[in-house]
Design a protein around this motif. Structure first.
Motif, PDB file in Angstrom:
ATOM      1  N   GLU A  43       0.717  -1.241  -0.225  1.00 13.37           N
ATOM      2  CA  GLU A  43      -0.077   0.146   0.032  1.00 13.37           C
ATOM      3  C   GLU A  43       0.731   1.478   0.266  1.00 13.37           C
ATOM      4  O   GLU A  43       1.733   1.475   0.656  1.00 13.37           O
ATOM      5  CB  GLU A  43      -1.026   0.047   1.091  1.00 13.37           C
ATOM      6  CG  GLU A  43      -0.255   0.134   2.671  1.00 13.37           C
ATOM      7  CD  GLU A  43      -1.081  -0.628   3.914  1.00 13.37           C
ATOM      8  OE1 GLU A  43      -1.252  -1.712   3.458  1.00 13.37           O
ATOM      9  OE2 GLU A  43      -1.214  -0.100   4.848  1.00 13.37           O
ATOM     10  N   LEU A  44       0.324   2.107  -0.857  1.00 14.10           N
ATOM     11  CA  LEU A  44       1.224   3.694  -0.663  1.00 14.10           C
ATOM     12  C   LEU A  44       2.590   3.492  -1.275  1.00 14.10           C
ATOM     13  O   LEU A  44       3.230   4.698  -1.269  1.00 14.10           O
ATOM     14  CB  LEU A  44       0.929   4.369   0.460  1.00 14.10           C
ATOM     15  CG  LEU A  44      -0.531   4.861   0.695  1.00 14.10           C
ATOM     16  CD1 LEU A  44      -1.398   3.793   1.060  1.00 14.10           C
ATOM     17  CD2 LEU A  44      -0.548   5.932   1.703  1.00 14.10           C
ATOM     18  N   ARG A  54      -4.930   8.340   7.408  1.00 15.58           N
ATOM     19  CA  ARG A  54      -6.215   7.784   6.594  1.00 15.58           C
ATOM     20  C   ARG A  54      -6.058   6.868   5.941  1.00 15.58           C
ATOM     21  O   ARG A  54      -6.835   5.949   5.478  1.00 15.58           O
ATOM     22  CB  ARG A  54      -6.693   9.058   5.815  1.00 15.58           C
ATOM     23  CG  ARG A  54      -7.552  10.148   6.786  1.00 15.58           C
ATOM     24  CD  ARG A  54      -8.039  11.316   6.060  1.00 15.58           C
ATOM     25  NE  ARG A  54      -9.384  10.885   5.204  1.00 15.58           N
ATOM     26  CZ  ARG A  54      -9.850  11.864   4.207  1.00 15.58           C
ATOM     27  NH1 ARG A  54      -9.541  12.918   4.334  1.00 15.58           N
ATOM     28  NH2 ARG A  54     -10.846  11.318   3.703  1.00 15.58           N
ATOM     29  N   TYR A  55      -4.898   6.577   5.025  1.00 13.72           N
ATOM     30  CA  TYR A  55      -4.714   5.234   3.968  1.00 13.72           C
ATOM     31  C   TYR A  55      -3.867   4.451   4.205  1.00 13.72           C
ATOM     32  O   TYR A  55      -3.846   3.450   3.527  1.00 13.72           O
ATOM     33  CB  TYR A  55      -4.200   6.459   2.610  1.00 13.72           C
ATOM     34  CG  TYR A  55      -5.445   7.358   2.440  1.00 13.72           C
ATOM     35  CD1 TYR A  55      -6.665   6.971   2.047  1.00 13.72           C
ATOM     36  CD2 TYR A  55      -5.057   8.728   2.392  1.00 13.72           C
ATOM     37  CE1 TYR A  55      -7.583   7.812   1.874  1.00 13.72           C
ATOM     38  CE2 TYR A  55      -6.090   9.647   1.961  1.00 13.72           C
ATOM     39  CZ  TYR A  55      -7.482   9.082   1.842  1.00 13.72           C
ATOM     40  OH  TYR A  55      -8.352  10.084   1.509  1.00 13.72           O
ATOM     41  N   TYR A  56      -2.876   4.473   5.188  1.00 17.94           N
ATOM     42  CA  TYR A  56      -2.031   3.466   5.634  1.00 17.94           C
ATOM     43  C   TYR A  56      -2.921   2.771   6.474  1.00 17.94           C
ATOM     44  O   TYR A  56      -4.006   3.113   7.328  1.00 17.94           O
ATOM     45  CB  TYR A  56      -0.727   3.708   6.270  1.00 17.94           C
ATOM     46  CG  TYR A  56       0.358   3.918   5.749  1.00 17.94           C
ATOM     47  CD1 TYR A  56       1.102   2.943   4.876  1.00 17.94           C
ATOM     48  CD2 TYR A  56       0.909   5.448   5.242  1.00 17.94           C
ATOM     49  CE1 TYR A  56       2.110   3.098   4.020  1.00 17.94           C
ATOM     50  CE2 TYR A  56       1.854   5.456   4.467  1.00 17.94           C
ATOM     51  CZ  TYR A  56       2.542   4.394   3.851  1.00 17.94           C
ATOM     52  OH  TYR A  56       3.758   4.496   3.126  1.00 17.94           O
ATOM     53  N   THR A  57      -2.606   1.156   6.736  1.00 20.60           N
ATOM     54  CA  THR A  57      -3.247   0.633   7.756  1.00 20.60           C
ATOM     55  C   THR A  57      -2.495   0.143   9.094  1.00 20.60           C
ATOM     56  O   THR A  57      -2.736  -0.311   9.865  1.00 20.60           O
ATOM     57  CB  THR A  57      -3.590  -0.808   7.088  1.00 20.60           C
ATOM     58  OG1 THR A  57      -2.488  -1.267   6.710  1.00 20.60           O
ATOM     59  CG2 THR A  57      -4.760  -0.615   6.009  1.00 20.60           C
ATOM     60  N   VAL A  58      -1.248   1.054   8.995  1.00 17.60           N
ATOM     61  CA  VAL A  58      -0.472   0.717  10.247  1.00 17.60           C
ATOM     62  C   VAL A  58      -0.481   2.477  10.853  1.00 17.60           C
ATOM     63  O   VAL A  58      -0.283   3.408   9.777  1.00 17.60           O
ATOM     64  CB  VAL A  58       0.936   0.383   9.744  1.00 17.60           C
ATOM     65  CG1 VAL A  58       1.926   0.516  11.064  1.00 17.60           C
ATOM     66  CG2 VAL A  58       0.977  -0.947   9.422  1.00 17.60           C
ATOM     67  N   ARG A  59      -0.566   2.512  12.070  1.00 14.67           N
ATOM     68  CA  ARG A  59      -0.386   3.727  12.710  1.00 14.67           C
ATOM     69  C   ARG A  59       0.979   4.529  12.330  1.00 14.67           C
ATOM     70  O   ARG A  59       1.913   3.560  12.449  1.00 14.67           O
ATOM     71  CB  ARG A  59      -0.687   3.847  14.074  1.00 14.67           C
ATOM     72  CG  ARG A  59      -2.178   3.163  14.279  1.00 14.67           C
ATOM     73  CD  ARG A  59      -3.254   4.084  14.125  1.00 14.67           C
ATOM     74  NE  ARG A  59      -3.235   5.238  14.980  1.00 14.67           N
ATOM     75  CZ  ARG A  59      -3.651   6.196  14.870  1.00 14.67           C
ATOM     76  NH1 ARG A  59      -4.373   6.891  13.783  1.00 14.67           N
ATOM     77  NH2 ARG A  59      -3.554   7.512  15.765  1.00 14.67           N
TER      78      ARG A  59
END
Lengths: 566, 429
Positions: free
Chosen positions: A337-338, A538-543
């Motif tokens: 992702e990203l 908003r778009y990553y799934t990891v903080r």
């Protein structure tokens, strides 16, 4: 205090201009020194060829995709296994060995420093975990920025300083060493199942082109003062006729750095193809080598193909899918992702296959046609072109026309009409080989000031002693002796300790991880940039707080601070 | 004190946005977690100290005694089994591999009874996958096949699919279609746009039918396939082909039913086929929070994801022979170490009969079903609560779990490292 004295070594140390001088090498506490006391342990090299420890400036040894190559290939694991013995752990694998397998086999060949060619930032922790279990080499990782959303947005906005700031934040967070672009823009397009065909195609949605990505990131890299240049896996890998795309990419690069190249173009063999399709596929090594020879701002590595079974793995997801459609073998893909992606498929390079034969020739041609060995380094893009255990054969091929001709006689007969190799007479010498396997690699990576790739006092005491007397061996004729010697050091010394002797590793070690921390001004600290933080959340799934790799993952922490100009 | 961005050590979603409120070294409140995660953080009634079976009673022993017992039991075994590993951090798993290698044991993790078949399929045909964020930001079609996230991975839907915001989706809830394929109407089926109900055992046939339709061989499809109508199959195949980005998530409903790894192979090949038309990915819904990590650790250290036998010094892998259930059923092991799992709650009776006959040491914070089969149980810190360490999310993203409170319990890694040191010492003598 531990001291070691290597006596009577026939030293080739290109970064110091030393070519086959008999000398002693004094070592104290892991460093090369001027002299040692009488109490030092002594190794008599008896005139054997002695060089700085080998440096591999582009190899795939650790991390998500490498491990997936193992995971999906029990047949490869079975193809190379050794039991636990003394301080050594068991190993498995041929083309993608386990971490211990990589480490021991490289060590036996005299390699002491390795650069992992591609690390996805989100999965960096994995690469660092595997580094810990690669005990006999110092390691560092190219960090992937080819499909980075925040960077593509900054490029679209024309803000190079912001590009640099994002790179700085990310490298620091993931403990990366250098900036890698793999099929820039293509890995993002691939997350829609698409690709970019060359450097002028816009990336879907982001509307920036690979050319803009390459140029902006090259500039940003220099703003950050990083030791290594941008490391580019160009667009369009592996397709007939791609050499024009390669020349176009290389043509984008200005000369921005006095100490080293401005662009490192990796595994160029895979990017030096002519023809309009597989039917008229041919070598275009000549225009590429000529082009590079005229531009000191570019260094490349061979990406040599050797015949046999191996596993291809790259962040270049779309390329692997195309390869899968050719080979119909198993295929893995992993988009991140990203950021980027990756793909893996096993392959067999066959002598009887015309395309494979041409590929084999192209890698050698690049090395032989590029005037300066400092500009074309010896790699196989391990394991993509071949597993690194084939390096000694490549050394021998570069040193012997006779060996090349003997091999040429065994490959596809139509190869001759498609490649210049048979007409090339050049035979490389020991000094040139030393450049291509350590000195040039250390210089290209920007490691020479960090004590790698040479044996000057103050350098890390990484030394390879090969069981060979260069005045007694004619590499042009006795190429088997060259292969044997480079396959198995008499001694490999790492950080002042003998770690391998005559094909046996002797100790368990602990490596150092090199990473960079560019110091940027407060205004360019992305950790405090509201827009960057908001999009991350908003778009990553990891903080964002859980993203950085903690120092627990660095065995011996070699942080390189740079003064950024932002 | 409130600990932010804590990492939930329950399921493979590995949610890392948990807020844990701690007072006097006790967790008093948990925000953002699902019920399963909350229970894990709030977990009480931990075992206080190591215990040793003494006839039909338990005797309290010290950590030193327990560790010594374990080292001796495993060292004197001819074929020790080291099983579990999915419920602990990677650093402990690494010690486990070294230990197996040292004592020529077999090391296996819980994948051999959950997604082992998925791994076998991947070893045949590969795995086109992606990280969860790729799906969250792009997928306009999500298929849950033989998995029921509302029960097993409750936040999968809200963090990554049905209810998640997505960069490329204007209105993610409206623009993203969800298909559920299952043999019964699950809770998840209730929130799907399309529910495909398959007769038990019919997954393979349905996957084959979908592949045929995607390849344009619609006329070969009978009126129904395993209870699914031809019309619905065509509709589903068309939804897949029309999607810009499709993602399949499959669970044990596909791996552990008739056909087993062949089902997964067929599903992967369907996705490879769809990849020629549009973007498609497939991923396993991994159960334990770090079961994927145990596969990763085993792979980089041994070459294989599970079921590794070191009895001949080299790493040897032959699932069905070198996997825990098979070894126990054949009565082939003569001592067992269990870490981070509860085999007694999951294994066939025949295996448990053998487990009852051999020395068993378990590392676990809580009494569980396996406790009844143990000779020694050693309570350890809970990773993600009072121990930190690496875990791999179901998509391979590694995250370092946080320590939210301090206790005196040693971590799995610490206990195992001490055992390993004793074994090394003994073998050097």
């Amino acid at each position: 205090m531990t001291e070691l004295l290597v006596k009577n070594a026939c030293v080739i140390d290109p970064l110091r201009g030393i070519n086959a001088e008999m000398m002693d090498i004094a070592i104290r506490d892991g460093k090369i020194v001027e002299e040692v006391s009488d109490a030092a342990e002594v190794i008599d090299a008896r005139g054997m060829l002695t060089m700085p420890g080998g440096v591999d400036s582009h190899t795939h040894i650790c991390g998500t995709k490498v491990n997936f190559g193992r995971y999906m290939s029990p047949e490869d694991m079975r193809a190379g296994r050794t039991p636990r013995r003394g301080p050594l752990h068991a190993t498995s694998g041929y083309s993608v060995p386990t971490t211990y397998g990589n480490s021991y086999r490289y060590s036996v060949m005299g390699y002491t420093t390795l650069l992992e060619g591609a690390m996805a930032p989100l999965e960096a922790r994995h690469t660092h975990e595997e580094f810990i279990y690669t005990p006999l080499q110092d390691t560092m990782a190219n960090t992937l920025f080819d499909g980075n959303w925040a960077i593509m947005e900054a490029i679209r906005d024309g803000d190079i300083k912001r590009v640099a700031a994002i790179i700085a934040w990310t490298l620091r967070a993931v403990k990366g060493f250098a900036v890698k672009l793999t099929n820039p823009g293509g890995t993002e397009a691939w997350q829609w199942g698409k690709n970019v065909s060359c450097i002028r195609d816009p990336v879907p949605y982001f509307e920036v082109t690979p050319a803009e990505i390459i140029r902006s990131i090259v500039e940003a890299n220099e703003l950050l003062g990083l030791p290594h240049s941008v490391h580019l896996h160009a667009n369009n890998l592996g397709t007939p006729g791609n050499y024009t795309c390669t020349l176009g990419s290389l043509g984008l690069i200005p000369d921005l750095n006095e100490k080293r190249q401005t662009l490192y173009a990796t595994h160029v063999q895979f990017h030096a193809y002519g023809g309009s399709g597989w039917k008229d596929f041919c070598s275009k090594s000549e225009p590429i080598a000529r082009f590079v020879s005229m531009r000191p701002q570019i260094v490349m590595d061979m990406g040599q193909v050797m015949f046999g079974r191996t596993t291809t793995m790259t962040a270049d997801g779309p390329m692997e899918f195309n390869l899968y459609r050719l080979h119909h073998e198993k295929w893995s893909n992993h988009d991140v992702e990203l950021e980027t992606g990756s793909g893996i498929i096993p392959v067999i390079y066959r002598r009887k296959n015309l395309v494979n034969s041409i590929m084999w020739a192209i890698g050698l041609e690049l090395a032989l046609l590029t005037k300066s060995p400092w500009q074309c380094l010896l790699t196989t893009d391990n394991p993509n072109g071949a597993p690194f255990v084939k390096y000694p054969e490549i050394v021998a091929l570069l040193m012997s026309k006779k060996y090349r001709d003997a091999e040429f006689a065994t490959i596809h007969p139509d190869t001759e009409a498609r490649v210049p190799l048979p007409a090339i007479e050049r035979e490389m010498d020991w000094y040139e080989i030393a450049v291509m396997t350590r000195a040039g690699q250390a210089k290209a990576l920007g490691l020479q000031d960090l004590g790698k790739g040479h044996l000057a006092p103050g350098a890390d005491a990484d030394v390879a002693i090969y069981p060979l007397h260069i005045d007694e061996v004619d590499p042009s004729a006795e190429y088997q002796k060259v292969i044997d010697a480079f396959s198995r050091t008499e001694y490999t010394i790492k950080r002042g300790r003998v770690v391998a002797r005559r094909g046996e590793c002797l100790v368990d070690g602990s490596n150092a991880t090199f990473w960079v921390r560019p110091k940027v001004s407060e205004n360019y600290d992305m950790g405090k940039d509201p827009d960057f933080i908001e999009k991350f959340d908003r778009y990553y799934t990891v903080r964002m707080r859980n993203y950085p790799v903690q120092e627990e993952y660095l065995n011996r922490n070699r942080c390189i601070e740079t003064e950024a100009r932002i | 004190m409130i600990v932010k961005d804590a990492v939930c050590p329950f399921c493979g979603c590995l949610c890392d946005d948990i807020e844990v409120e701690v007072e006097d070294d006790r967790v008093v409140a948990v925000a953002n977690a699902c019920e399963l995660g909350m229970t894990k953080f709030m977990g009480e009634r931990r075992m206080k100290n190591p215990i040793l079976r003494d006839g039909d009673r338990w005797k309290d022993i010290t950590y030193d005694e327990a560790i010594r017992y374990a080292a001796d039991a495993l060292l004197s075994a001819e074929r020790p089994l080291l099983y579990g590993w999915s419920g602990t951090h990677g650093e402990a798993q690494c010690v486990g591999v070294h230990m197996a290698e040292l004592i020529h044991g077999v090391i296996d993790n819980t994948s051999s009874v959950c997604h082992g078949p998925s791994i076998l399929a991947i070893q045949e045909v590969g795995h086109p996958g992606c990280t969860l964020g790729v799906v969250k930001n792009r997928a306009d079609l999500v298929i849950y096949w033989g998995s029921n996230p509302i029960d097993a991975h409750p936040r999968h839907l809200s963090r990554y699919t049905r209810y998640a915001e997505g960069f490329f989706l204007e209105n993610a809830f409206r623009d993203r279609k969800v298909i559920v394929v299952d043999i019964r109407k699950t809770e998840t089926a209730n929130i799907a746009d399309e529910f495909v109900q398959i007769k038990p055992g019919g997954d393979y046939a349905v996957l084959s039918a979908l592949r045929a339709i995607v390849q344009g061989k619609t006329d070969t499809i009978p009126r129904t396939v395993a209870g699914v109508t031809r019309e619905q199959l065509i509709r589903v195949a068309n939804l897949c082909k029309a999607a810009k980005f499709g993602a399949v998530y499959f669970g044990l409903g596909l791996t552990m039913t008739q056909g087993k790894y062949k089902n997964i192979r067929n599903a992967i090949e369907l996705v490879s086929e769809l990849s020629r038309h549009t973007k498609f990915t497939i991923s396993a819904m991994r159960g334990h929070y770090n079961v994927y990590g145990s596969n990763e650790v085993n792979t980089w250290m041994t070459g294989y994801p599970f079921g590794i036998d070191y009895s001949r010094g080299i790493a040897f892998y032959n699932p069905g022979e070198t996997t825990a259930v098979d070894i126990l059923a054949r009565k082939a092991c003569d001592a067992a170490l269990v870490v981070g799992s509860d085999p007694a709650a999951h294994f066939p009776r025949k295996c448990l009969e053998h487990l009852a006959d051999i020395p068993v040491v378990q590392l676990d914070p809580y009494p569980n079903a396996t406790t009844a089969f143990c000779n020694v149980q050693i309570p350890v810190a809970v990773t993600g609560v009072d121990a930190e360490g690496t875990a791999y999310r179901m998509d391979g993203v590694p995250i370092r779990t946080r320590k939210v409170l301090s206790t005196d319990y040693p971590s799995d890694r610490e206990v195992l490292a001490r055992m390993y040191a004793l074994m090394q010492e003994a073998l050097e003598r």
